[in-house]
Design an enzyme around this catalytic site. Structure first.
Site, mmCIF file in Angstrom:
data_model
loop_
_atom_site.group_PDB
_atom_site.id
_atom_site.type_symbol
_atom_site.label_atom_id
_atom_site.label_comp_id
_atom_site.label_asym_id
_atom_site.label_seq_id
_atom_site.Cartn_x
_atom_site.Cartn_y
_atom_site.Cartn_z
ATOM 1 N N HIS A 43 -9.876 38.004 16.615
ATOM 2 C CA HIS A 43 -8.716 38.509 17.494
ATOM 3 C C HIS A 43 -9.293 38.127 18.900
ATOM 4 O O HIS A 43 -9.853 39.076 19.497
ATOM 5 C CB HIS A 43 -8.638 40.219 17.282
ATOM 6 C CG HIS A 43 -7.429 40.381 17.838
ATOM 7 N ND1 HIS A 43 -6.520 41.449 17.348
ATOM 8 C CD2 HIS A 43 -6.821 40.234 18.994
ATOM 9 C CE1 HIS A 43 -5.568 41.702 17.986
ATOM 10 N NE2 HIS A 43 -5.694 40.919 19.243
ATOM 11 N N GLU A 70 -5.526 36.561 15.129
ATOM 12 C CA GLU A 70 -4.714 37.672 15.756
ATOM 13 C C GLU A 70 -4.820 37.446 17.064
ATOM 14 O O GLU A 70 -5.733 37.129 17.827
ATOM 15 C CB GLU A 70 -5.178 39.028 15.193
ATOM 16 C CG GLU A 70 -5.302 39.182 13.628
ATOM 17 C CD GLU A 70 -5.988 40.541 13.354
ATOM 18 O OE1 GLU A 70 -5.609 41.133 12.379
ATOM 19 O OE2 GLU A 70 -6.256 41.304 14.232
ATOM 20 N N HIS A 190 -6.481 48.181 10.250
ATOM 21 C CA HIS A 190 -6.737 48.959 11.298
ATOM 22 C C HIS A 190 -7.080 50.397 10.719
ATOM 23 O O HIS A 190 -6.395 51.142 10.006
ATOM 24 C CB HIS A 190 -5.467 49.291 12.134
ATOM 25 C CG HIS A 190 -6.130 49.367 13.668
ATOM 26 N ND1 HIS A 190 -6.154 48.501 14.580
ATOM 27 C CD2 HIS A 190 -6.487 50.897 13.908
ATOM 28 C CE1 HIS A 190 -7.055 48.968 15.974
ATOM 29 N NE2 HIS A 190 -6.662 50.569 15.416
#
EC number: 2.6.99.2
Length: 237
Positions: A43, A70, A190
Site C-alpha cells: 500500500h 492498494e 484490516h
C-alpha cells in the site's frame, strides 16, 4: 480455501527507520511466498513513508502468486499501477495524512469517479477491488461502479470481537451474501489476526482473499514468519 495475501508495509517501515536496505522488502516477499503465502499486498502512499513506488516496481518480477497494490487512485498511484500491472488493484479512499486506512468508499457519492478509474484499470487487464464498509447500500453502489470485487473493511469487527461481541460479524455476513448475489468477489482486511481470523472465515461465505499485515508481522516477532503464515493458512482452511 480463502487466499492469504501478506501485506509487507511494516517491513518497509522497519527498513526506512534506519535507512539502508535491512530488512529487504523484496527478499521478505520471496520468503513469504516460499512459506506458503498466496499473495503479496503493498500500500504505497504519496509520501512513501513505508512502501516506496520503486518497491512496487522491484517486486513485480518476484511476486509469482497474486500481487495486490492498494491505494487512493490519485494520478501518481494510477500511473504506477498501470506501469506495474499487478494482479489486482484495491482502491482505498485514504487521506494523504492517514496513519492507516480508516474508512471505506462512499460508492454512491463517488460513483462516477470510481467508474472511470475502474474502467481504465480493467482496460489494462487489472482486476479491481473497492474498500468498503459493511453497509448494504454501499455494496449495491459498488456493483454499479463495475468493480470485480469488494474488500470489506474489518476494523469494526475486530474491535468488537476483542470485547467478546461476536454479533459484530452479522453486517459483514449480510454484505458478503449480497455481494455474492450481485456477482462481486469478496475480499477482507484490516485488523484481522490469529485471534479472530478463523471465526471471521467460518461466518463469511464465499470469502476469496484476506490481506493481513500489521498483526501478522507483529505475531511473527514472537512466533516466526514461517510458523505464523502456516498458522493463518490452517485457520483459513
Amino acid at each position: 480455501m480463502t487466499k492469504l495475501s501478506v501485506n509487507i508495509n511494516k517491513i518497509a517501515t522497519l527498513r526506512n527507520s534506519r535507512g539502508g536496505d535491512m530488512p529487504n522488502v523484496v527478499q521478505f516477499a520471496k520468503d513469504a511466498q516460499q512459506f506458503g503465502a498466496e499473495g503479496i499486498t503493498i500500500h504505497p502512499r504519496p509520501d512513501e513513508r513505508h512502501i516506496r513506488y520503486q518497491d512496487a516496481r522491484d517486486l513485480k518480477p518476484e511476486v509469482y502468486t497474486e500481487y495486490n497494490i492498494e491505494g487512493n487512485p490519485i494520478e501518481s498511484f494510477v500511473n504506477l499501477v498501470l506501469e506495474v500491472k499487478p494482479t489486482q488493484v484495491t482502491l482505498v479512499p485514504d487521506a494523504v495524512d492517514a496513519i492507516t486506512s480508516n474508512a471505506g468508499w462512499d460508492t454512491i457519492k463517488h460513483k462516477d469517479f470510481l467508474v472511470d478509474v475502474i474502467k481504465e484499470f480493467k482496460r489494462h487487464g487489472i482486476r479491481t477491488s473497492i474498500f468498503v464498509d459493511p453497509v448494504l447500500k454501499q455494496i449495491e453502489g459498488a456493483k454499479n461502479t463495475g468493480t470485480d470485487r469488494i474488500e470489506l473493511y474489518t476494523e469494526a469487527f475486530a474491535d468488537q470481537y476483542s470485547l467478546g461481541n461476536k454479533d459484530a460479524i452479522k453486517p459483514y455476513a449480510e454484505c458478503a451474501e449480497l455481494a455474492h448475489t450481485l456477482g462481486l468477489g469478496i475480499n477482507a482486511g484490516h485488523d484481522l489476526s490469529l485471534e479472530n481470523i478463523q471465526f471471521f472465515k467460518e461466518n463469511i461465505t464465499h470469502l476469496l482473499e484476506v490481506s493481513i499485515g500489521h498483526a501478522l508481522i507483529s505475531e511473527s516477532l514472537y512466533l516466526g514468519v514461517e510458523n505464523v503464515i502456516q498458522m493463518y493458512l490452517n485457520k483459513l482452511k
